[in-house]
Design a protein around this motif. Structure first.
Motif, short mmCIF file in Angstrom:
data_model
loop_
_atom_site.label_atom_id
_atom_site.label_comp_id
_atom_site.label_asym_id
_atom_site.label_seq_id
_atom_site.Cartn_x
_atom_site.Cartn_y
_atom_site.Cartn_z
N VAL A 66 -16.18 -7.81 -1.62
CA VAL A 66 -16.99 -6.85 -2.37
C VAL A 66 -18.01 -6.23 -1.41
O VAL A 66 -18.76 -6.96 -0.76
CB VAL A 66 -17.73 -7.51 -3.56
N VAL A 67 -18.01 -4.90 -1.33
CA VAL A 67 -18.94 -4.20 -0.43
C VAL A 67 -19.65 -3.11 -1.20
O VAL A 67 -19.02 -2.30 -1.89
CB VAL A 67 -18.20 -3.57 0.77
N THR A 68 -20.98 -3.07 -1.09
CA THR A 68 -21.76 -1.96 -1.63
C THR A 68 -22.04 -0.98 -0.51
O THR A 68 -22.64 -1.33 0.51
CB THR A 68 -23.08 -2.46 -2.23
N VAL A 69 -21.60 0.25 -0.70
CA VAL A 69 -21.81 1.32 0.28
C VAL A 69 -23.12 2.01 -0.06
O VAL A 69 -23.29 2.56 -1.15
CB VAL A 69 -20.64 2.32 0.26
N LEU A 70 -24.05 1.98 0.87
CA LEU A 70 -25.39 2.51 0.62
C LEU A 70 -25.57 3.94 1.12
O LEU A 70 -26.44 4.66 0.63
CB LEU A 70 -26.44 1.62 1.29
N GLY A 78 -15.37 1.91 1.91
CA GLY A 78 -14.86 2.25 0.59
C GLY A 78 -13.35 2.29 0.50
O GLY A 78 -12.80 2.55 -0.57
N ARG A 79 -12.69 2.03 1.62
CA ARG A 79 -11.22 1.98 1.60
C ARG A 79 -10.78 0.72 2.32
O ARG A 79 -11.50 0.15 3.13
CB ARG A 79 -10.63 3.23 2.24
N HIS A 80 -9.55 0.33 2.04
CA HIS A 80 -9.07 -0.91 2.65
C HIS A 80 -7.56 -0.82 2.84
O HIS A 80 -6.83 -0.28 2.01
CB HIS A 80 -9.39 -2.13 1.77
N GLY A 81 -7.09 -1.35 3.98
CA GLY A 81 -5.67 -1.38 4.26
C GLY A 81 -5.27 -2.72 4.83
O GLY A 81 -6.05 -3.38 5.53
N GLU A 82 -4.05 -3.15 4.54
CA GLU A 82 -3.50 -4.39 5.07
C GLU A 82 -2.11 -4.13 5.65
O GLU A 82 -1.25 -3.53 5.00
CB GLU A 82 -3.39 -5.46 3.96
N TYR A 83 -1.93 -4.58 6.87
CA TYR A 83 -0.63 -4.47 7.52
C TYR A 83 0.27 -5.63 7.08
O TYR A 83 -0.20 -6.73 6.81
CB TYR A 83 -0.78 -4.49 9.04
N TYR A 84 1.56 -5.37 7.05
CA TYR A 84 2.52 -6.44 6.80
C TYR A 84 3.81 -6.09 7.52
O TYR A 84 4.05 -4.94 7.92
CB TYR A 84 2.74 -6.65 5.29
N TYR A 85 4.63 -7.10 7.75
CA TYR A 85 5.88 -6.89 8.47
C TYR A 85 6.82 -8.04 8.15
O TYR A 85 6.57 -8.81 7.22
CB TYR A 85 5.62 -6.77 9.98
N ARG A 130 -0.26 -1.06 3.65
CA ARG A 130 -0.55 -0.74 2.26
C ARG A 130 -2.06 -0.55 2.17
O ARG A 130 -2.82 -1.44 2.57
CB ARG A 130 -0.08 -1.88 1.35
N TYR A 131 -2.49 0.61 1.68
CA TYR A 131 -3.92 0.87 1.69
C TYR A 131 -4.35 1.62 0.43
O TYR A 131 -3.54 2.27 -0.24
CB TYR A 131 -4.31 1.67 2.94
N ALA A 132 -5.64 1.50 0.15
CA ALA A 132 -6.22 2.14 -1.02
C ALA A 132 -7.56 2.75 -0.64
O ALA A 132 -8.30 2.19 0.18
CB ALA A 132 -6.41 1.14 -2.16
N ASP A 133 -7.87 3.88 -1.24
CA ASP A 133 -9.11 4.60 -0.94
C ASP A 133 -9.92 4.72 -2.23
O ASP A 133 -9.53 5.41 -3.17
CB ASP A 133 -8.76 5.99 -0.41
N LEU A 134 -11.05 4.02 -2.27
CA LEU A 134 -11.93 4.05 -3.45
C LEU A 134 -13.27 4.68 -3.12
O LEU A 134 -14.26 4.46 -3.83
CB LEU A 134 -12.12 2.63 -3.99
N ARG A 135 -13.33 5.47 -2.07
CA ARG A 135 -14.59 6.13 -1.71
C ARG A 135 -15.03 7.07 -2.82
O ARG A 135 -14.21 7.72 -3.47
CB ARG A 135 -14.44 6.89 -0.39
N GLN A 136 -16.33 7.19 -2.99
CA GLN A 136 -16.91 8.02 -4.04
C GLN A 136 -17.70 9.17 -3.42
O GLN A 136 -18.18 9.08 -2.28
CB GLN A 136 -17.82 7.18 -4.93
N PRO A 137 -17.85 10.28 -4.16
CA PRO A 137 -18.57 11.43 -3.60
C PRO A 137 -20.06 11.18 -3.40
O PRO A 137 -20.69 11.88 -2.61
CB PRO A 137 -18.32 12.54 -4.63
N GLN A 138 -20.59 10.21 -4.13
CA GLN A 138 -22.03 9.93 -3.99
C GLN A 138 -22.25 8.44 -3.78
O GLN A 138 -21.56 7.60 -4.36
CB GLN A 138 -22.79 10.39 -5.25
#
Length: 646
Positions: A66-70, A78-85, A130-138
């Motif tokens: 859990v990360v709070t972006v200030l 605000g985004r996270h990716g994980e490699y797999y193979y 596999r990655y997801a982007d949850l960044r917010q405009p504010q």
């Protein structure tokens, strides 16, 4: 019954629907201690990792993060990716994002998780991300990610370093490792806060290790600081024994780890008869082993190209040398193995070596045997009784100079792979004697204050690394744009630029010729002209230290710069004053400059700057700051010219 149904039919639908209650707020920004928000771009609210060693050949790694972006500077969190193979699967990736008050804004949907291959024209791989982007405009906002990986490649245990970036504070983090008693955990702690200790328990044939961290303020980015990996709390982990696709090994020592890798690749050095004959003919009249090795290396560069291969066990096991001979390509393992086979045919014993490559990569933890490498090179030890130095070869480059490691693999440790096992040794060290820049500049001033300049710069050793890349990888127009963009001059036109390899020497070099037009360079002020002859070699001062220095002083690059500038004056001008000589001698380096008027009236300026490599305590930073300030002042010194009365 019909009457009841009729009665129900006339009631509003909302009378019977039960609306789920909104989730209770969590992760409100207001709950973060003020001390952690200060100077932070983001705060790690929770980072709970669980590593479960199932066997010598499998481990499971689960993470709740859990990360709070200030601020916008922390948006990457605000985004996270994980490699797999093939040898490491990703069981799941889940996420959610919350507003400043901790209210749920969005739950990550499966359709929003991107999955794509990692590759290019020079890459053969089964690696995906596999990655997801949850960044917010504010900002502020909080992201929550959960994921699990299952690895059948336990050479790599997770590396626990919750405070992974400058500007990231840590509110809470934990690590729990469970492993069978027969497979005890090897670990190394670094920079743990005082009072932090591992909790180790044993139950039913299982060993459990736990670490907890809390309330770590953000680390500021500081000039000339050690790598972050050496500054923040870290637990490095590695297996004692392991198994990868039926290949068993031990990482308990460098010798054991190297032996596993050597045996994994043994017998893959057989060359086709045609290649054997070609090498034997190539080196038949070579005068010594070094000459034979150079001819083999040049043959390699002229007949092969690099591709990266990351296919299952192929991340560790090389293509056979015969494959490279037939196809003309290979990854670093394959090309190095092929080179060793060629050298063997030429009567030059050699071995491959594992190394952690990269110009900005810190050296490995030499006191913690484990898999820390990302590249393979070749080592040619001197023959018994030979006084020549050990020879190192980078086999993936078609342009690298013979025997040169440079900033990519120099000044660090490497693990030689021999039949007796691994041997940890040092790659070539490049200091002030090797990393040199020598410049001759002629500056021609006219009576109006405009000027032209020509310069010849010879760069050698690590000073030439960047320019060698420009020479070999970019065309003339791109070279000119790069140099133009990096000249620290106010108004100028680059009228000529050429780059060429320097004549052969012990170390590679690049010669740069350039010409400049400098309109309005030193306009007259009454009868006087003020001019700074140091056109291209000014070293800027560093910003003043804000607050107390937190980290030690790491000066990792040694170099010697020598400049000779000749200032050609227009008719009717002569020097009114010349600056006094300057001499600085410190633990960080030396600096000297002096001016003289030559018999033909030309003003000559000579500058010499030597910067040393060293790791010094943080108390030394004030002296280094002062050294850089004095150099900056000296580099700005002006010559005063006086116009002769007509």
């Amino acid at each position: 019954m019909k009457a009841l149904l009729s009665f129900l039919a006339v009631l509003p639908l909302g009378s019977f629907l039960v609306h789920p209650a909104a989730p209770a707020p969590k992760y409100a920004v207001a709950d973060i201690p003020a001390a952690l928000r200060e100077g932070a771009n983001a705060v790690l609210r929770a980072n709970d990792e669980v590593v479960t060693v199932k066997s010598a050949g499998r481990l499971v790694h689960t993470v709740h993060r859990v990360v709070t972006v200030l601020s916008d500077a922390g948006d990457d969190f605000g985004r996270h990716g994980e490699y797999y193979y093939d040898l490491e699967s990703l069981s799941y990736l889940r996420g959610a994002v919350y507003d400043a008050d901790g209210r749920l804004l969005h739950q990550l949907r499966a359709a929003e998780i991107h999955d794509q291959g990692v590759g290019g024209n020079d890459l053969m791989t089964d690696v995906r991300i596999r990655y997801a982007d949850l960044r917010q405009p504010q900002t502020p906002y909080t992201v929550e990610f959960d994921y699990e990986t299952v690895s059948d490649n336990p050479l790599f245990y997770p590396h626990w370093q919750p405070q992974e970036a400058e500007g990231l504070a840590v509110q809470s983090a934990s690590l729990r490792v469970t492993t069978p008693t027969a497979l005890p955990l090897r670990y190394q702690e670094r920079q743990l806060p005082a009072g932090t200790a591992v909790a180790h328990t044993s139950t039913n044939g299982q060993e459990t290790y736990e670490w907890h961290l809390a309330n770590l303020p953000a680390v500021d980015e500081e000039e000339a600081a050690p790598p972050l990996a050496t500054l923040t709390p870290t637990v490095a982990m590695a297996p004692g024994t392991f198994e990868v696709q039926g290949h068993k090994g031990s990482a308990a020592s460098w010798q054991n780890l190297g032996l596993w890798s050597y045996e994994l690749n043994a017998g893959r050095d057989v060359l086709p008869p045609a290649t054997l004959a070609k090498v034997q003919a190539l080196v038949r009249d070579a005068p010594d082993a070094r000459a034979r090795a150079q001819r083999v290396y040049e043959m390699l560069q002229g007949t092969t190209r690099y591709i990266s291969v990351q296919l299952g066990l192929g991340g560790w096991q090389t293509f056979p040398a015969s494959s490279v001979a037939s196809n003309g390509y290979g990854d670093c393992k394959a090309l190095s193995n092929y080179t060793v086979a060629l050298l063997k045919t030429a009567g030059v014993p050699a071995c491959v070596a594992l190394v952690k490559a990269g110009p900005d990569e810190p050296d490995i933890r030499a006191d913690f045997p484990s898999t820390q490498f990302n590249h393979v090179i070749v080592c040619v030890p001197p023959a018994k009784g030979d006084r020549a130095d050990t020879l190192w070869l980078e086999c993936t480059s078609q342009t690298n100079a013979f025997g040169y490691m440079g900033s990519f693999t120099g000044n660090r440790h490497a693990l030689l792979l021999t039949p007796e096992g691994g041997k940890l040794v040092a790659t070539p060290r490049y200091g002030t004697a090797e990393n040199r820049q020598v410049r001759r500049l002629d500056l021609f001033l006219d009576a109006t204050g405009s000027a032209t300049a020509t310069a010849r710069t010879l760069r050698i050793g690590q000073e030439q690394d960047l320019y060698a890349a420009l020479l070999h990888e970019l065309g003339p127009a791109e070279q000119k744009k790069y140099v133009t963009d990096h000249l620290r001059l106010s108004t100028f036109t680059l009228t000529k630029l050429s780059l060429a390899a320097a004549p052969a020497g012990p170390l590679p070099g690049v010669v740069e010729h350039l010409a400049l037009a400098l309109p309005g360079f030193a306009p007259p002020s009454g009868k006087r002209v003020f001019i700074n002859p140091n056109l291209l070699s000014r070293l800027p001062a560093l910003p003043a230290q804000v607050g107390e220095r937190q980290s030690d002083l790491w000066l990792d690059h040694a170099s010697l710069h020598a400049d000779t500038v000749r200032l050609h004056l227009p008719t009717g001008f002569h020097p009114e004053t010349l600056p006094a000589p300057i001499q600085l001698s410190t633990a960080y380096g030396t600096y000297a400059s002096q001016y003289a008027t030559l018999p033909d009236g030309t003003i000559q300026y000579i500058r010499r700057l030597e910067l040393k490599r060293g790791h010094l305590p943080k108390t030394a930073y004030a002296g280094y700051l002062d050294f850089r300030r004095k150099i900056s002042v000296a580099d700005k010194t002006q010559v005063v010219l006086l116009k002769t009365e007509s």
